[in-house]
Design a protein around this motif. Structure first.
Motif, PDB file in Angstrom:
ATOM      1  N   LEU A  60      20.512  11.027   1.283  1.00 40.21           N
ATOM      2  CA  LEU A  60      20.283  11.001  -0.162  1.00 40.21           C
ATOM      3  C   LEU A  60      19.751  12.328  -0.703  1.00 40.21           C
ATOM      4  O   LEU A  60      19.526  12.463  -1.903  1.00 40.21           O
ATOM      5  CB  LEU A  60      19.310   9.878  -0.526  1.00 40.21           C
ATOM      6  CG  LEU A  60      19.800   8.463  -0.238  1.00 40.21           C
ATOM      7  CD1 LEU A  60      18.697   7.461  -0.479  1.00 40.21           C
ATOM      8  CD2 LEU A  60      21.028   8.134  -1.073  1.00 40.21           C
ATOM      9  N   GLY A  61      19.522  13.300   0.198  1.00 39.20           N
ATOM     10  CA  GLY A  61      19.013  14.596  -0.231  1.00 39.20           C
ATOM     11  C   GLY A  61      17.540  14.596  -0.565  1.00 39.20           C
ATOM     12  O   GLY A  61      17.069  15.405  -1.344  1.00 39.20           O
ATOM     13  N   LEU A  62      16.786  13.673   0.031  1.00 37.77           N
ATOM     14  CA  LEU A  62      15.353  13.570  -0.220  1.00 37.77           C
ATOM     15  C   LEU A  62      14.600  14.304   0.880  1.00 37.77           C
ATOM     16  O   LEU A  62      14.901  14.143   2.057  1.00 37.77           O
ATOM     17  CB  LEU A  62      14.922  12.103  -0.276  1.00 37.77           C
ATOM     18  CG  LEU A  62      15.631  11.272  -1.345  1.00 37.77           C
ATOM     19  CD1 LEU A  62      15.282   9.798  -1.174  1.00 37.77           C
ATOM     20  CD2 LEU A  62      15.262  11.750  -2.728  1.00 37.77           C
ATOM     21  N   PRO A  63      13.604  15.100   0.509  1.00 34.09           N
ATOM     22  CA  PRO A  63      12.914  15.905   1.512  1.00 34.09           C
ATOM     23  C   PRO A  63      11.928  15.143   2.389  1.00 34.09           C
ATOM     24  O   PRO A  63      11.609  15.591   3.467  1.00 34.09           O
ATOM     25  CB  PRO A  63      12.167  16.941   0.673  1.00 34.09           C
ATOM     26  CG  PRO A  63      11.957  16.277  -0.643  1.00 34.09           C
ATOM     27  CD  PRO A  63      13.148  15.364  -0.842  1.00 34.09           C
ATOM     28  N   THR A  68      10.124   1.229   2.471  1.00 39.40           N
ATOM     29  CA  THR A  68      10.825   0.031   2.019  1.00 39.40           C
ATOM     30  C   THR A  68       9.803  -1.078   1.913  1.00 39.40           C
ATOM     31  O   THR A  68       9.089  -1.364   2.876  1.00 39.40           O
ATOM     32  CB  THR A  68      11.925  -0.380   3.023  1.00 39.40           C
ATOM     33  OG1 THR A  68      12.817   0.701   3.200  1.00 39.40           O
ATOM     34  CG2 THR A  68      12.683  -1.597   2.520  1.00 39.40           C
ATOM     35  N   LEU A  69       9.712  -1.685   0.753  1.00 39.54           N
ATOM     36  CA  LEU A  69       8.857  -2.849   0.549  1.00 39.54           C
ATOM     37  C   LEU A  69       9.780  -4.050   0.494  1.00 39.54           C
ATOM     38  O   LEU A  69      10.681  -4.101  -0.332  1.00 39.54           O
ATOM     39  CB  LEU A  69       8.049  -2.716  -0.743  1.00 39.54           C
ATOM     40  CG  LEU A  69       7.047  -3.828  -1.041  1.00 39.54           C
ATOM     41  CD1 LEU A  69       5.997  -3.924   0.080  1.00 39.54           C
ATOM     42  CD2 LEU A  69       6.373  -3.589  -2.382  1.00 39.54           C
ATOM     43  N   ARG A  70       9.571  -4.985   1.407  1.00 38.49           N
ATOM     44  CA  ARG A  70      10.457  -6.137   1.552  1.00 38.49           C
ATOM     45  C   ARG A  70       9.656  -7.424   1.438  1.00 38.49           C
ATOM     46  O   ARG A  70       8.620  -7.570   2.086  1.00 38.49           O
ATOM     47  CB  ARG A  70      11.153  -6.096   2.907  1.00 38.49           C
ATOM     48  CG  ARG A  70      12.026  -7.285   3.173  1.00 38.49           C
ATOM     49  CD  ARG A  70      12.674  -7.165   4.577  1.00 38.49           C
ATOM     50  NE  ARG A  70      13.344  -8.381   4.905  1.00 38.49           N
ATOM     51  CZ  ARG A  70      12.784  -9.414   5.528  1.00 38.49           C
ATOM     52  NH1 ARG A  70      11.533  -9.367   5.908  1.00 38.49           N
ATOM     53  NH2 ARG A  70      13.468 -10.497   5.778  1.00 38.49           N
ATOM     54  N   ARG A  71      10.136  -8.338   0.616  1.00 39.51           N
ATOM     55  CA  ARG A  71       9.523  -9.666   0.540  1.00 39.51           C
ATOM     56  C   ARG A  71      10.230 -10.553   1.556  1.00 39.51           C
ATOM     57  O   ARG A  71      11.437 -10.778   1.481  1.00 39.51           O
ATOM     58  CB  ARG A  71       9.644 -10.249  -0.866  1.00 39.51           C
ATOM     59  CG  ARG A  71       8.852 -11.538  -0.993  1.00 39.51           C
ATOM     60  CD  ARG A  71       8.784 -12.021  -2.412  1.00 39.51           C
ATOM     61  NE  ARG A  71       7.949 -13.220  -2.486  1.00 39.51           N
ATOM     62  CZ  ARG A  71       7.870 -13.979  -3.560  1.00 39.51           C
ATOM     63  NH1 ARG A  71       8.546 -13.652  -4.658  1.00 39.51           N
ATOM     64  NH2 ARG A  71       7.112 -15.052  -3.546  1.00 39.51           N
ATOM     65  N   TYR A  80      11.303   3.386  -1.896  1.00 37.41           N
ATOM     66  CA  TYR A  80      10.466   4.331  -2.622  1.00 37.41           C
ATOM     67  C   TYR A  80      10.355   5.623  -1.830  1.00 37.41           C
ATOM     68  O   TYR A  80      10.088   5.593  -0.629  1.00 37.41           O
ATOM     69  CB  TYR A  80       9.055   3.752  -2.842  1.00 37.41           C
ATOM     70  CG  TYR A  80       9.080   2.392  -3.490  1.00 37.41           C
ATOM     71  CD1 TYR A  80       9.265   2.260  -4.859  1.00 37.41           C
ATOM     72  CD2 TYR A  80       8.959   1.236  -2.726  1.00 37.41           C
ATOM     73  CE1 TYR A  80       9.319   1.004  -5.455  1.00 37.41           C
ATOM     74  CE2 TYR A  80       9.010  -0.012  -3.312  1.00 37.41           C
ATOM     75  CZ  TYR A  80       9.192  -0.122  -4.676  1.00 37.41           C
ATOM     76  OH  TYR A  80       9.252  -1.367  -5.255  1.00 37.41           O
ATOM     77  N   THR A  81      10.538   6.767  -2.502  1.00 33.89           N
ATOM     78  CA  THR A  81      10.318   8.049  -1.840  1.00 33.89           C
ATOM     79  C   THR A  81       8.831   8.357  -1.882  1.00 33.89           C
ATOM     80  O   THR A  81       8.150   8.027  -2.852  1.00 33.89           O
ATOM     81  CB  THR A  81      11.095   9.194  -2.516  1.00 33.89           C
ATOM     82  OG1 THR A  81      10.638   9.343  -3.851  1.00 33.89           O
ATOM     83  CG2 THR A  81      12.583   8.939  -2.497  1.00 33.89           C
ATOM     84  N   THR A  82       8.345   8.982  -0.828  1.00 34.24           N
ATOM     85  CA  THR A  82       6.911   9.282  -0.748  1.00 34.24           C
ATOM     86  C   THR A  82       6.639  10.771  -0.756  1.00 34.24           C
ATOM     87  O   THR A  82       5.599  11.204  -0.297  1.00 34.24           O
ATOM     88  CB  THR A  82       6.290   8.644   0.512  1.00 34.24           C
ATOM     89  OG1 THR A  82       6.963   9.148   1.661  1.00 34.24           O
ATOM     90  CG2 THR A  82       6.367   7.142   0.459  1.00 34.24           C
ATOM     91  N   TRP A  88       5.449   6.681  -6.413  1.00 37.56           N
ATOM     92  CA  TRP A  88       6.012   5.516  -5.719  1.00 37.56           C
ATOM     93  C   TRP A  88       5.136   4.279  -5.894  1.00 37.56           C
ATOM     94  O   TRP A  88       5.647   3.182  -6.074  1.00 37.56           O
ATOM     95  CB  TRP A  88       6.260   5.812  -4.236  1.00 37.56           C
ATOM     96  CG  TRP A  88       5.042   5.712  -3.383  1.00 37.56           C
ATOM     97  CD1 TRP A  88       4.202   6.708  -3.023  1.00 37.56           C
ATOM     98  CD2 TRP A  88       4.517   4.515  -2.805  1.00 37.56           C
ATOM     99  NE1 TRP A  88       3.179   6.217  -2.267  1.00 37.56           N
ATOM    100  CE2 TRP A  88       3.346   4.870  -2.117  1.00 37.56           C
ATOM    101  CE3 TRP A  88       4.906   3.183  -2.812  1.00 37.56           C
ATOM    102  CZ2 TRP A  88       2.576   3.939  -1.428  1.00 37.56           C
ATOM    103  CZ3 TRP A  88       4.133   2.254  -2.133  1.00 37.56           C
ATOM    104  CH2 TRP A  88       2.988   2.640  -1.445  1.00 37.56           C
ATOM    105  N   LEU A  89       3.828   4.459  -5.842  1.00 32.54           N
ATOM    106  CA  LEU A  89       2.930   3.308  -5.945  1.00 32.54           C
ATOM    107  C   LEU A  89       3.032   2.668  -7.334  1.00 32.54           C
ATOM    108  O   LEU A  89       3.085   1.446  -7.460  1.00 32.54           O
ATOM    109  CB  LEU A  89       1.496   3.720  -5.635  1.00 32.54           C
ATOM    110  CG  LEU A  89       0.457   2.611  -5.654  1.00 32.54           C
ATOM    111  CD1 LEU A  89       0.799   1.528  -4.631  1.00 32.54           C
ATOM    112  CD2 LEU A  89      -0.922   3.166  -5.377  1.00 32.54           C
TER     113      LEU A  89
END
Length: 109
Positions: A60-63, A68-71, A80-82, A88-89
């Motif tokens: 995705l080109g994210l550094p 991943t938040l999963r129910r 969410y990128t961190t 993200w929060l």
């Protein structure tokens, strides 16, 4: 409303952890857990997964890493990128408040 395609991401390498033992900033975790409870969700119904081998992030080109938040009860996942400076929060809190993970539990503790 649920995104069934997001459940197909389980083949990536990651270090899965229960929400209460996730490897993240303890202050951020406490805020997330507090909001879950405030919104009527059980934190035990969620899993936080940090992408340990960031193939998806790279694709995705994210550094930096993805969380991943999963129910567990619905299988719904949000990513969410961190990377430094990303909210993200706040985005995760907005997703909970907006009901993106499904309705909150109605049973009492």
């Amino acid at each position: 409303m649920s995104d069934e395609n997001s459940s197909k991401s389980s083949s990536r390498s990651s270090t899965g952890a229960a929400l209460d033992s996730a490897s993240m900033n303890p202050e951020e975790l406490a805020l997330l857990v507090g909001l879950m409870r405030q919104q009527g969700y059980s934190p035990a119904d969620f899993e936080l997964v940090e992408d340990a081998a960031p193939e998806l992030s790279t694709l995705l080109g994210l550094p930096d890493h993805l969380l991943t938040l999963r129910r567990k009860s619905t299988g719904h996942e949000q990513f969410y990128t961190t990377q430094s400076g990303t909210p993200w929060l706040f985005t995760a809190c907005d997703d909970l408040s907006a009901g993106r993970f499904g309705p909150a539990a109605t049973s009492s503790l």
